[in-house]
Design an enzyme around this catalytic site. Structure first.
Site, mmCIF file in Angstrom:
data_model
loop_
_atom_site.group_PDB
_atom_site.id
_atom_site.type_symbol
_atom_site.label_atom_id
_atom_site.label_comp_id
_atom_site.label_asym_id
_atom_site.label_seq_id
_atom_site.Cartn_x
_atom_site.Cartn_y
_atom_site.Cartn_z
ATOM 1 N N GLU B 12 -22.649 69.116 11.097
ATOM 2 C CA GLU B 12 -22.260 69.977 10.011
ATOM 3 C C GLU B 12 -22.801 69.446 8.684
ATOM 4 O O GLU B 12 -22.918 70.170 7.707
ATOM 5 C CB GLU B 12 -20.746 70.033 10.059
ATOM 6 C CG GLU B 12 -20.093 70.743 8.979
ATOM 7 C CD GLU B 12 -18.727 70.165 8.792
ATOM 8 O OE1 GLU B 12 -17.815 70.962 8.643
ATOM 9 O OE2 GLU B 12 -18.583 68.931 8.783
ATOM 10 N N HIS B 309 -17.069 70.425 13.447
ATOM 11 C CA HIS B 309 -16.625 69.301 12.631
ATOM 12 C C HIS B 309 -16.246 68.122 13.530
ATOM 13 O O HIS B 309 -16.667 66.984 13.311
ATOM 14 C CB HIS B 309 -15.406 69.784 11.822
ATOM 15 C CG HIS B 309 -15.160 69.001 10.592
ATOM 16 N ND1 HIS B 309 -14.219 67.999 10.532
ATOM 17 C CD2 HIS B 309 -15.724 69.070 9.364
ATOM 18 C CE1 HIS B 309 -14.213 67.496 9.313
ATOM 19 N NE2 HIS B 309 -15.116 68.126 8.582
#
Lengths: 530, 345
Positions: B12, B309
């Site tokens: 990310e 994440h």
């Protein structure tokens, strides 16, 4: 370690003020500047008026809240009238002068979004003149995302702005090209010189001194500087030029500074003189070293004060002009010899540019050849080209040490004029080039003949005048004496041919006797100056 | 020793890679170089909040940092050994104090001395764990690992004014224990916790009514905390769902020009979604647990489907401790993490 960022800003009584309970909903320039996550100011120097103390405290507390590592330094200022330009400038300048700037460790920004327009202009001026060694920072509100807004840092060093810089660079290049008459010169030193002159021409009205041997193009350059200044709107009057070597005696004074009617015999009418003709424009005085001392004194006053006294006049005349002086002499030597005023040299030496002789710019010969042929075409309407072989031959010679280019561009221009004029059918052929090379060589050789005009050889040691016949011989003997380590060595050199034909020779004695005829011995001969 | 090389663009590609890398480097005492920090973002490189994290990581271990400057895209940390003590950190621009805590917390558990921390900044930020989440959801699990950590909300800090303060007391974790968390256990009484600063009480009432329409809780399940000490206005709504083995916390954030009903409704829907599932660990808690498990005694837990994440976090941990974390799919929509810890267990 990066420098600490320090932000100066005026408390904005309107923009930084807000209803207390609504203040986080609004864009407040001073507070918002400390909310950015890509700025990390170590200190805020908050300038506020004494009656704004409460607002200053609120803003300081809010700055500490959004930026806990920022210290707030309060600096009280006092404007009776914040719209009074002189007062605001003085107050802000006093702050700047008193502030202990630490540029080694701190990087300064001046926030110009708050304060009256007058204060913003004053801050701009203080930064622009480097009285505050900072960059400007400007902030603006943004409709989305609450109170933070945008900011941008403005460095008044405009060369950092790519778009503007490109524009200026283009103009600068055009200016430099213009000064070089569009000739794509290759010589790095010459090109640097033209760039510097372009820079100075656009900004300065101080005198410029162009030094260099005859024929390097001082007059053309002076004229081009004038044309460039006109393009830049940096000059209004006209270009006036005179070669000081043509000015002699009263005539010089009158020509330069003008005269009243009846100032001298033959002065039947009043005359303005060249200085007044150059008013508001540019005066090019070539060979300034030839100017008499009286004229030098008057010229100095004219440069410094813009006034001078025409011949026979009671009242000084006025003229404001930029002076470009040309010289092929070493003016410093003239100052030492008492022939040139030191104060005048100091004044015109401010921007001094030495133009290199053509022999030191051999890489520029080819572009200048092209330029000369183009010029010939423009003047005569006759297009002339080199045959390939001829061109190579000419350029090879022109760039070789054999080509001394004594009169520099004057020689080159003359050579090409001859070649172009003689070129059969507009074609410069190899034989024509050979012929021209011989002509150039011969011309230079004539000027290279040893000249015997040194004072020490025109009279002997007792001051008796010498026949030219003897002077030439003596000069050479003296030179050999100076170059030899002993009387015998000098004798051997001088009688090198005849001694081989003799069984025995005493060259030293022969030389001693020769010198004695002129009242000299070996030591005094060695000590003689040329 | 060669530094561990981390590409900040991985996964990310946000500040999380940087924080996890710093924590691991300090805890393990190995140098790290993070390149391409926040590459490709509008304001690339280190921002103020990241700098605070970098400096905090260096301070607690007496380490050397290179590239700790605004906009720097490469950061190196050469750690020394972690020492407890009293530390104070401050995040500007209302950045999250919790994210700084996240960087130093686990390393300080491994220090020989206890620590006290004061972290100034935002305490209830939308893009970071809120204080309520840390205290209600994360701390109980951390204690199960054998860690003794106390958190105190000295002053709340909301965007944009910031100015909050979280205090922490961290004891060295001398006897780490493995975690086993595969069931929620019996549910307790869910409640709403609404923070309100310098805003009218009607906001809390409207939010609570919107929540009630989704979860049907009686009116005594709402707690409104009004903060007069906050630097600026702010409002968050946390739904706390306690179970026997876990407490889940979901938070909504009041914003200008956003209807209070919408804030309440959205957070209530998130809570209702969690209630409809069986995995004990929500995605936010899963993110927080991986690092302490890997550095302490390990264990396993069942969670909802891992987010990008979380996967980025695993990749970062594996750069330092290869192959420690195993992820096995379980019931539809859930997964089991097994983490081999460094100590005990």
């Amino acid at each position: 370690m990066a420098k600490r960022t320090v932000i100066f800003g005026l408390l904005g009584s309107r923009l930084d003020g807000a209803a207390h309970d609504r203040r986080w909903d609004q864009w407040r320039p001073t507070v918002s500047l400390f909310q950015h996550d890509d700025l990390e100011p170590a200190r805020l120097v908050l300038l506020s008026q004494t009656q704004e103390g409460r607002l200053a405290e609120i803003v300081a507390a809010d700055v500490r809240s959004v930026s806990p590592n920022t210290a707030v330094e309060h600096v009280p200022v006092r404007f009776k009238d914040p719209w009074d330009f002189a007062e605001v400038f003085r107050v802000l300048d006093d702050v700047a002068r008193a502030y202990p700037f630490d540029r080694d460790n701190e990087d300064y920004l001046v926030h110009i979004t708050t304060g009256t327009h007058v204060a913003q202009i004053c801050l701009f001026l203080l930064v622009e003149t480097r009285r505050i060694p900072a960059r400007l920072v400007q902030s603006s509100p943004r409709s989305t995302r609450g109170s933070q807004g945008n900011y941008s840092i403005i460095d008044l060093d405009l060369s950092r702005y790519d778009a503007l810089a490109a524009r200026f660079a283009a103009e600068h290049r055009e200016g430099v090209d213009f000064l070089k008459a569009g000739i794509a010169t290759q010589n790095a030193a010459f090109n640097r010189l033209m760039e510097r002159i372009e820079h100075v021409a656009g900004r300065s009205t101080d005198p410029i001194l162009l030094a260099g041997p005859t024929g390097v193009g001082k007059t053309q350059l002076a004229r081009r500087i004038f044309e460039l200044k006109r393009r830049l709107h940096a000059v209004e009057g006209s270009f006036v030029e005179v070669n000081c070597a043509t000015l002699r005696g009263d005539h010089a004074m009158a020509t330069l500074f003008g005269h009243e009617r009846g100032a001298f015999t033959g002065a039947t009418a009043r005359r303005d003189g060249l200085l007044r003709a150059a008013d508001g424009g540019l005066l090019f005085l070539d060979e300034i070293g030839e100017l008499g001392l009286d004229e030098q004194a008057m010229l100095l006053r004219a440069i410094e004060e813009g006034v001078f006294l025409p011949l026979g006049a009671d009242k000084p005349a006025k003229s404001r002009f930029q002076l470009i002086a040309g010289t092929n002499r070493d003016l410093a030597a003239d100052v030492r010899a008492g022939r040139f005023r030191e104060d005048l040299l100091a004044r015109i030496d401010l921007w001094s540019f030495a133009l290199p002789p053509l022999a030191e710019r051999r890489e520029d010969i080819e572009p200048n050849v092209e330029h000369e042929l183009a010029r010939h075409f423009a003047q005569t309407g006759r297009r002339v080209t080199f045959a390939a072989e001829a061109r190579a031959r000419f350029l090879t010679f022109a760039a070789s040490p054999a080509a001394v280019w004594r009169a520099n561009f004057r020689d080159l221009g003359a050579a090409l004029t001859r070649l172009a004029t003689l070129a059969p059918g507009g074609r410069i052929t190899a034989p024509l080039v050979e012929e021209e090379i011989e002509r150039l060589r011969a011309g230079w050789a004539r000027l290279e003949q040893p000249r015997v005009d040194s004072p020490s050889a025109a009279t002997d040691a007792r001051g008796e005048p010498l026949d030219r016949f003897d002077a030439v011989q003596l000069a050479d003997v003296l030179r050999v004496c100076r170059e030899s380590r002993s009387l015998s060595e000098a004798g051997r050199t001088l009688f090198a041919v005849s001694r081989t034909k003799k069984a025995s020779s005493n060259d030293a004695d022969r030389l001693r006797k020769y010198l004695a005829r002129f009242g000299l011995d070996y030591e005094s001969a060695r000590a003689s100056d040329s | 020793m060669q530094p561990v090389e981390i590409d900040g663009r991985a996964g990310e590609g946000g500040g999380q890679v940087l924080r996890t890398s710093l924590a691991l480097a300090v805890a393990l005492g190995v140098p790290v170089r993070v390149a391409n920090v926040r590459a490709g973002r509008p304001k690339s490189g280190l921002l103020r909040q990241h700098l605070t994290g970098v400096r905090a990581a260096a301070v607690i271990c007496g380490g050397d940092v290179r590239g700790a400057e605004l906009h720097s895209t490469t950061v190196e940390l050469w750690p020394g050994s972690v020492r407890g003590g009293h530390y104070r950190f401050a995040v500007g621009s209302a950045g999250s104090a919790a994210l700084v805590l996240q960087t130093v917390l686990v390393p300080l558990l491994l220090a020989p001395e206890p620590s006290t921390l004061e972290i100034e900044g935002g305490t209830h930020n939308s893009m970071a764990p809120t204080f309520d989440f840390l205290e209600q959801s994360f701390l109980p699990q951390l204690r199960k690992l054998g860690a003794s950590v106390e958190l105190e909300l000295r002053r709340p800090g909301f965007y944009p004014a910031g100015g909050g303060c979280i205090a922490a007391r961290i004891e060295p974790c001398r006897a780490p224990r493995p975690l086993q968390l595969d069931q929620r256990g019996a549910p307790g009484r869910g409640r709403a916790l609404i923070h309100l600063a310098h805003l009218p009480p009607s906001i809390a009432e409207r939010e609570w009514r919107a929540i009630q329409r989704v979860v049907h809780w009686p009116s005594d399940r709402c707690e409104v905390v009004e903060h007069t000490s906050a630097a600026g206005p702010g409002n968050t709504v946390s739904l706390v769902l306690p179970f026997e083995h876990i407490t889940a916390v979901f938070t909504g954030f009041g914003e200008r020009r956003r209807a209070s009903e919408s804030v309440g409704h959205t957070v209530a829907r998130a809570a209702a979604r969690f209630q409809a599932q069986t995995a004990p660990v929500c995605e936010h808690l899963a993110d927080q647990l991986l690092l302490p498990l890997a550095l302490l005694a390990g264990g396993s837990f069942t969670t909802v489907e891992p987010t990008l994440h979380t996967r980025t976090n695993i990749d970062t941990i594996h750069r330092f401790l290869p192959g420690r974390i195993e992820l096995l799919p379980a019931d539809p929509g859930s997964a089991v993490f097994t983490v081999r810890g460094r100590q005990g267990g």
